[in-house]
Design a protein around this motif. Structure first.
Motif, PDB file in Angstrom:
ATOM      1  N   ARG A  83       0.819  -1.206   0.000  1.00  0.00           N
ATOM      2  CA  ARG A  83       0.000   0.000   0.000  1.00  0.00           C
ATOM      3  C   ARG A  83       0.863   1.271   0.000  1.00  0.00           C
ATOM      4  O   ARG A  83       0.571   2.251  -0.686  1.00  0.00           O
ATOM      5  N   LYS A  84       1.961   1.231   0.774  1.00  0.00           N
ATOM      6  CA  LYS A  84       2.812   2.415   0.902  1.00  0.00           C
ATOM      7  C   LYS A  84       3.466   2.792  -0.421  1.00  0.00           C
ATOM      8  O   LYS A  84       3.729   3.968  -0.678  1.00  0.00           O
ATOM      9  N   GLU A  85       3.760   1.802  -1.269  1.00  0.00           N
ATOM     10  CA  GLU A  85       4.352   2.083  -2.579  1.00  0.00           C
ATOM     11  C   GLU A  85       3.437   2.988  -3.397  1.00  0.00           C
ATOM     12  O   GLU A  85       3.900   3.883  -4.092  1.00  0.00           O
ATOM     13  N   VAL A  86       2.143   2.753  -3.297  1.00  0.00           N
ATOM     14  CA  VAL A  86       1.176   3.520  -4.075  1.00  0.00           C
ATOM     15  C   VAL A  86       0.916   4.887  -3.446  1.00  0.00           C
ATOM     16  O   VAL A  86       0.984   5.914  -4.118  1.00  0.00           O
ATOM     17  N   THR A  87       0.631   4.903  -2.157  1.00  0.00           N
ATOM     18  CA  THR A  87       0.271   6.168  -1.509  1.00  0.00           C
ATOM     19  C   THR A  87       1.410   7.171  -1.520  1.00  0.00           C
ATOM     20  O   THR A  87       1.185   8.377  -1.726  1.00  0.00           O
ATOM     21  N   SER A  88       2.654   6.707  -1.344  1.00  0.00           N
ATOM     22  CA  SER A  88       3.776   7.634  -1.332  1.00  0.00           C
ATOM     23  C   SER A  88       4.018   8.224  -2.717  1.00  0.00           C
ATOM     24  O   SER A  88       4.308   9.416  -2.856  1.00  0.00           O
ATOM     25  N   GLY A  89       3.876   7.404  -3.752  1.00  0.00           N
ATOM     26  CA  GLY A  89       4.052   7.901  -5.110  1.00  0.00           C
ATOM     27  C   GLY A  89       2.986   8.900  -5.502  1.00  0.00           C
ATOM     28  O   GLY A  89       3.276   9.949  -6.094  1.00  0.00           O
ATOM     29  N   LEU A  90       1.729   8.588  -5.178  1.00  0.00           N
ATOM     30  CA  LEU A  90       0.644   9.515  -5.491  1.00  0.00           C
ATOM     31  C   LEU A  90       0.813  10.833  -4.740  1.00  0.00           C
ATOM     32  O   LEU A  90       0.520  11.908  -5.273  1.00  0.00           O
ATOM     33  N   ALA A  91       1.292  10.770  -3.505  1.00  0.00           N
ATOM     34  CA  ALA A  91       1.500  11.979  -2.710  1.00  0.00           C
ATOM     35  C   ALA A  91       2.565  12.881  -3.324  1.00  0.00           C
ATOM     36  O   ALA A  91       2.551  14.100  -3.133  1.00  0.00           O
ATOM     37  N   GLN A  92       3.483  12.291  -4.083  1.00  0.00           N
ATOM     38  CA  GLN A  92       4.536  13.051  -4.746  1.00  0.00           C
ATOM     39  C   GLN A  92       4.104  13.571  -6.118  1.00  0.00           C
ATOM     40  O   GLN A  92       4.890  14.186  -6.823  1.00  0.00           O
ATOM     41  N   GLY A  93       2.865  13.307  -6.485  1.00  0.00           N
ATOM     42  CA  GLY A  93       2.368  13.757  -7.777  1.00  0.00           C
ATOM     43  C   GLY A  93       2.777  12.871  -8.940  1.00  0.00           C
ATOM     44  O   GLY A  93       2.705  13.293 -10.100  1.00  0.00           O
ATOM     45  N   LYS A  94       3.179  11.641  -8.661  1.00  0.00           N
ATOM     46  CA  LYS A  94       3.620  10.714  -9.707  1.00  0.00           C
ATOM     47  C   LYS A  94       2.436   9.972 -10.324  1.00  0.00           C
ATOM     48  O   LYS A  94       1.369   9.857  -9.722  1.00  0.00           O
TER      49      LYS A  94
END
Length: 198
Positions: A83-94
């Motif tokens: 889950r963290k792989e997705v949420t952290s990337g989305l939070a960075q605007g990726k």
């Protein structure tokens, strides 16, 4: 955005993901999956996969750390999307790319109904079976390969039908597909064309 690349084993998902990451100008980030299988020669932890022990994988699965997870060929290796792989990337605007199977796609879309889903399909079932056999040789027992073949035939017919639940008209997501028989010169080119619509 969350972009889910799905398709049967041997369809060529990994090849086209690599091409897309190399050639696209979009802020793409590939989510690194976790697995319980041992690293193969040249693979790096945290780069190719997050290599976890079966005990650690199960503990993290029970605490809800995975968006989706599945076991390959019955009592075999586990794979999953942290889950963290997705949420952290989305939070960075990726634009976060998931390269997962169809069942995993359905699970992720239940939590992210606005995800863009792209289904990679083979030109023919015969070509898919040929690629799958090459990929499986040396990695699994004959019994596991036979089970894979049965699952491939049973699952292939319903794969796009499952994904269509999340296509235009039934959610905020978008669904597209690519085959080597389509007009684009390369899979990466087809993806660039599809992604520019979103």
């Amino acid at each position: 955005k969350l972009v889910i690349i799905s398709g049967p084993s041997g369809a060529g998902k990994t090849t086209v993901v690599r091409q897309l990451l190399q050639q696209s100008r979009l802020p793409l980030m590939l989510s690194v999956s976790a697995t319980t299988r041992p690293p193969r020669p040249g693979e790096q932890d945290g780069v190719d996969y997050h290599f976890l022990t079966p005990q650690t994988f199960e503990a993290r699965r029970q605490t809800g750390d995975f968006l989706e997870s599945f076991e390959v060929f019955g009592p075999g290796d586990w794979y999953g999307t942290l889950r963290k792989e997705v949420t952290s990337g989305l939070a960075q605007g990726k634009w976060v790319i998931l390269e997962i199977d169809v069942q995993g796609t359905v699970s992720v879309c239940e939590e992210y109904p606005g995800a863009v889903t792209i289904f990679i399909r083979p030109a023919t079932m015969e070509e898919l079976e040929r690629r799958a056999q090459i990929k499986l040789q040396g990695e699994y027992t004959p019994g596991m390969i036979a089970r894979h073949d049965a699952e491939l035939l049973a699952g292939g017919a319903g794969a796009k039908r499952q994904l269509s639940r999340y296509g235009t008209g039934q959610s905020t997501g978008e669904t597209a597909s690519y085959s080597s028989s389509d007009g684009a010169k390369t899979p990466a080119e087809a993806w660039r064309i599809m992604l520019t619509k979103w």
